[in-house]
Design an enzyme around this catalytic site. Structure first.
Site, mmCIF file in Angstrom:
data_model
loop_
_atom_site.group_PDB
_atom_site.id
_atom_site.type_symbol
_atom_site.label_atom_id
_atom_site.label_comp_id
_atom_site.label_asym_id
_atom_site.label_seq_id
_atom_site.Cartn_x
_atom_site.Cartn_y
_atom_site.Cartn_z
ATOM 1 N N ALA A 88 48.580 57.016 41.550
ATOM 2 C CA ALA A 88 48.086 58.319 41.109
ATOM 3 C C ALA A 88 48.288 58.566 39.627
ATOM 4 C CB ALA A 88 48.777 59.432 41.911
ATOM 5 N N ARG B 297 49.090 54.605 28.694
ATOM 6 C CA ARG B 297 49.410 53.509 27.775
ATOM 7 C C ARG B 297 48.340 52.420 27.776
ATOM 8 N NH1 ARG B 297 55.102 51.532 29.548
ATOM 9 N NH2 ARG B 297 54.582 49.872 28.053
ATOM 10 N N GLN C 126 47.582 63.040 45.091
ATOM 11 C CA GLN C 126 48.651 63.750 44.394
ATOM 12 C C GLN C 126 48.018 64.444 43.195
ATOM 13 O OE1 GLN C 126 51.605 61.348 42.384
ATOM 14 N NE2 GLN C 126 53.198 62.921 42.576
ATOM 15 N N GLY D 233 50.862 50.291 42.854
ATOM 16 C CA GLY D 233 49.586 49.629 42.602
ATOM 17 C C GLY D 233 49.538 48.832 41.327
ATOM 18 N N GLY E 31 67.085 51.327 36.171
ATOM 19 C CA GLY E 31 68.126 51.857 37.036
ATOM 20 C C GLY E 31 68.914 50.715 37.651
ATOM 21 N N TYR F 79 17.413 24.404 30.661
ATOM 22 C CA TYR F 79 17.675 25.596 31.461
ATOM 23 C C TYR F 79 16.936 25.465 32.788
ATOM 24 C CZ TYR F 79 17.333 30.223 33.432
ATOM 25 O OH TYR F 79 17.374 31.282 34.308
ATOM 26 N N ALA G 247 15.362 16.120 28.603
ATOM 27 C CA ALA G 247 15.954 17.025 27.613
ATOM 28 C C ALA G 247 14.968 18.093 27.182
ATOM 29 C CB ALA G 247 16.409 16.224 26.404
#
Length: 454
Positions: free
Chosen positions: A12, A17, A73, A102, A141, A350, A364
């Site tokens: 959410a 950044r 949210q 995510g 943490g 091509y 060619a």
């Protein structure tokens, strides 16, 4: 007893950044949105429910991601609040809740399984937190554990003592919550903190006060890397590419210069494939056994059959199917075309919207003129046909088996099997023209020079 499992994937956030109009978790790694890496791995656990929590740029996620349920949210009030917002979608569900992020795409199925099994094997375990041993713990943490390895508390860096800051076992933010207690424990979260947010980490204290233990499952720091900026996205791409290269070589492919070869999430290489330097594989590529992909080639959405050779400097676009033992040479582009066994398209060509029969040779400078500015048309070239150099095949057109197209032809009509098709002006010589042309141009050049001098 094994519990049912619901996964709540948090996505959410605004991702400021990243500085992008595209939702952060939709930025690709290996050609696939990072959140899809996570969801595809999650599917290996066969969860009963998958909830994707959305907020910023919600419409992008609703459009891009399927096979999930959505919860929203509307205010960003912390990780605890985010999981609270997912609970209405899980009303009546009593299984365990696996909380994931995510923007953390590389968590493995084995790690998720370890979290589930840790909870299943201990009836008193109410919470499993995923941690990692950080080389530089920085501001993460810290996970404070007891002598028996159980988790006592999670301490944020700013609140940690000097001894707690010395701990290198860090919190990833992801956890497994006992389903029978999830609603009650999440309801007890409060925002009595400086940020005014509801922290999921507070569940450790809440669960322990309720008489339940909390456990830690550890994995590597790389597996838990988050992607919050373009620089971190580039780092994640590097991790993905290194893993893909190692996997390709372990499965029997030779990468001459591994760091210069780039894979997509679904690239498939067979045994004894050789990939030379500076090759890029886009999504949807299958390369069968014994193929050589030469340097500086780009292959996307294509299939290359056993023993074929591609490149150098070749481009295979989506729906190109290169037959067994075929040869695609330098500066050849092939798109939405099927080439049978042994076809040779050696250089400067091509081929688009075409079917080419076995052992045909394309000279060619040949092109299939497949587009009239409005619609695409098919070119069919039969087995054993020979297309002379610098030919233009204007579709729709059919060249029969064994037919020859003379060099320099513009072919607008079908050429029968074993026939010669030639379409070009009759050659003639004009005596003395070249000499008089040079004299005329030299005089013109000298006149201009004299004029400038004056």
């Amino acid at each position: 007893m094994k519990q049912e499992l619901a996964a709540v994937v948090l996505a959410a956030g605004q991702g400021t950044r990243m500085k992008s109009d595209l939702h952060k978790v939709l930025h690709p790694i290996g050609g696939k949105p990072m959140v899809m890496h996570l969801l595809d791995t999650l599917d290996t656990l066969s969860p009963s429910r998958k909830i994707l929590l959305i907020g910023s740029n919600a419409d992008q996620l609703r459009e891009a991601v399927d096979d999930v349920e959505f919860a929203e949210q509307t205010e960003q009030l912390g990780t605890g609040h985010a999981v609270q917002c997912a609970l209405p979608a899980l009303e009546g569900f009593e299984g365990d809740l696996l909380v994931l992020y995510g923007d953390v795409p590389f968590i493995s199925g084995d790690t998720m399984t370890a979290m589930v099994e840790t909870r299943d094997t201990d009836p008193n375990c109410g919470l499993v937190v995923l941690g990692f041993d950080a080389a530089d713990p920085g501001a993460y943490g810290r996970l404070v554990t007891a002598h028996d390895g159980s988790l006592e508390r999670i301490v944020e860096f700013k609140d940690a003592s000097d001894s707690e800051r010395d701990i290198t076992l860090c919190n990833s933010g992801m956890m497994l919550i006992a389903g029978e207690h999830a609603n009650k424990w999440l309801a007890l979260l409060d925002n009595n903190n400086a940020a005014g947010e509801y922290y999921l980490t507070d569940l450790v204290e809440i669960a322990r006060k309720d008489g339940f233990s909390a456990a830690v499952v550890q994995t590597t720091e790389t597996e838990l890397m988050g992607v919050n900026s373009r620089a971190e996205l580039a780092t994640a791409e590097t991790v993905f590419q290194n893993n893909a290269r190692e996997a390709a070589m372990a499965a029997g492919a030779t990468l001459v210069a591994p760091q210069t070869v780039f894979f997509s999430h679904d690239t498939k290489l067979g045994r004894d494939v050789t990939v030379e330097p500076n090759v890029v594989f886009g999504p949807g590529t299958v390369v069968e056994n014994g193929v050589t992909i030469k340097a500086f080639s780009h292959v996307e959405g294509a299939t290359v059959r056993i023993g074929a050779s591609v490149g150098p400097f070749a481009r295979l676009r989506p729906a190109a199917d290169i037959g067994q033992g075929a040869k695609i040479g330098n500066f050849v582009e092939i798109k939405k075309a099927t080439l049978a066994e042994g076809v040779k398209v050696s250089h400067l060509t091509y081929i688009g919207d075409a079917t080419i029969g076995a052992h045909a040779n394309i000279g060619a400078g040949t092109i299939t003129c497949n587009y009239d500015g409005f619609l695409k048309y098919q070119t069919q070239i039969g087995a054993g046909a020979f297309i002379g150099s610098n030919s233009a095949l204007v579709a729709p057109v059919k060249i029969g088996d064994g037919a020859i197209v003379g060099a320099g032809s513009v072919v607008t009509k079908d050429v029968d099997a074993d026939a010669l098709g030639v379409s070009r002006a009759r050659q003639r010589s004009i005596a003395g023209y070249a000499a008089s042309f040079r004299e005329e141009k030299q005089a013109e050049k000298e006149a201009k020079t004299d004029k400038k001098g004056k």
